[in-house]
Enzyme design. Structure first.
Site, short mmCIF file in Angstrom:
data_model
loop_
_atom_site.label_atom_id
_atom_site.label_comp_id
_atom_site.label_asym_id
_atom_site.label_seq_id
_atom_site.Cartn_x
_atom_site.Cartn_y
_atom_site.Cartn_z
N ASP A 1 4.25 92.06 80.55
CA ASP A 1 4.85 90.87 81.13
C ASP A 1 3.69 90.06 81.73
OD1 ASP A 1 6.82 89.10 82.24
OD2 ASP A 1 6.58 90.12 84.15
N ASP B 1 4.08 87.04 84.63
CA ASP B 1 4.28 86.73 86.05
C ASP B 1 4.51 88.00 86.86
OD1 ASP B 1 4.06 84.01 85.63
OD2 ASP B 1 6.21 83.65 85.54
N ASP C 1 5.07 79.71 87.80
CA ASP C 1 5.87 78.51 88.11
C ASP C 1 5.71 78.12 89.58
OD1 ASP C 1 6.78 78.42 85.50
OD2 ASP C 1 8.61 79.53 85.94
N ASP D 1 8.61 85.38 79.96
CA ASP D 1 9.50 84.22 80.07
C ASP D 1 8.80 83.06 80.80
OD1 ASP D 1 11.77 82.75 79.66
OD2 ASP D 1 12.93 83.64 81.29
N ASP E 1 7.65 94.06 85.72
CA ASP E 1 8.03 94.06 87.14
C ASP E 1 9.47 93.58 87.37
OD1 ASP E 1 8.08 91.02 88.42
OD2 ASP E 1 6.93 91.19 86.59
#
Length: 259
Positions: A22, A24, A33, A113, A195
């Site tokens: 992943d 972030d 973001d 994402d 996470d």
């Protein structure tokens, strides 16, 4: 050149393990973001925009955020700089160093994402972009007016995941495609490092020889602990929580010794 490329292809086909990351709060130590929003003049979003978020529609929400940022005069350079400044999670650069020294054994990919612009910008700045064979994330690029335009990655029918991305669909399709590329040879083991809550769905596709690495005390870890207690049989893979990338290195070193 042909002989050299054949050697490279042969080396890639011999990689025994697949490591999925992943982005972030896994590779980086916060949400990309959130970091970029701090490039706004007031360093935060207005309440009306924060409150417009709908559960399961985060990609759509971020599209609105990026439009707002462009309207507020936030430049491409400001966004680029904000992304580059995001710190890595503890020990992650040491993990990359270890994986780089064992490239013949590990194939790496990102499943996130976030978006392509943020991820590629950060990985290139950190000097590790070349380690990743593939990045699965939402498309994003600057248009002629200087606005960062974000799109959904795909559509799917999974009821557990956000409407723009099911990481399990990505994982299953990638494993099937790579097995075909490798002449029918599957990876011996798959490692998934994450996470968040959206890292649970792909982890459910892992086999008993595979390992899920949830960041300790983050949503993925808490959800997996609850799942083990209530429906342990449903989750097949090994679970190794991590606080630092060094924890993951220690585990991979043990597995490498088993060869």
């Amino acid at each position: 050149m042909t002989a050299l490329s054949n050697q490279t292809n042969a080396a890639q086909q011999q990689q025994r393990f697949l490591v999925l990351f992943d982005f972030d709060e896994t590779i980086i130590n916060e949400s990309s973001d959130d970091a970029v929003v701090r490039a706004l003049p007031g360093q935060q979003l207005p309440d009306w925009l924060k409150n417009s978020y709908r559960e399961g529609h985060y990609n759509e929400h971020m599209q609105k955020v990026l439009i707002y940022m462009a309207e507020q005069g936030v430049s491409k350079d400001s966004i680029h700089s904000a992304v580059e400044k995001i710190p890595p999670s503890p020990g992650l650069l040491n993990l990359f160093k270890y994986l780089q020294s064992h490239q013949q054994d590990f194939e790496l990919a990102v499943v996130s994402d976030a978006n392509m612009y943020f991820i590629e910008t950060w990985l290139e700045h950190a000097g590790v972009r070349h380690l990743f064979r593939k990045i699965f994330t939402n498309p994003a690029s600057f248009d002629a007016s200087g606005r960062l335009v974000l799109l959904p990655f795909h559509s799917h029918s999974c009821s557990c995941c956000p409407d723009n991305m099911c990481k399990q669909v990505i994982l299953r399709e990638y494993l099937a495609g790579r097995q075909k590329d490798r002449g029918g040879a599957p990876f011996q083991r798959v490692f998934y490092i994450g996470d968040g809550a959206n890292d649970i769905c792909p982890s459910l596709a892992l086999a008993p020889q595979d390992t899920a690495f949830p960041r300790r005390d983050f949503p993925m870890h808490r959800l997996l602990m609850n799942m083990q207690q209530s429906q342990g049989a449903k989750f097949k893979a090994n679970i190794v929580p991590w606080v630092s990338g060094e924890d993951i290195v220690d585990c991979l070193k043990k597995i490498m010794k088993e060869r």
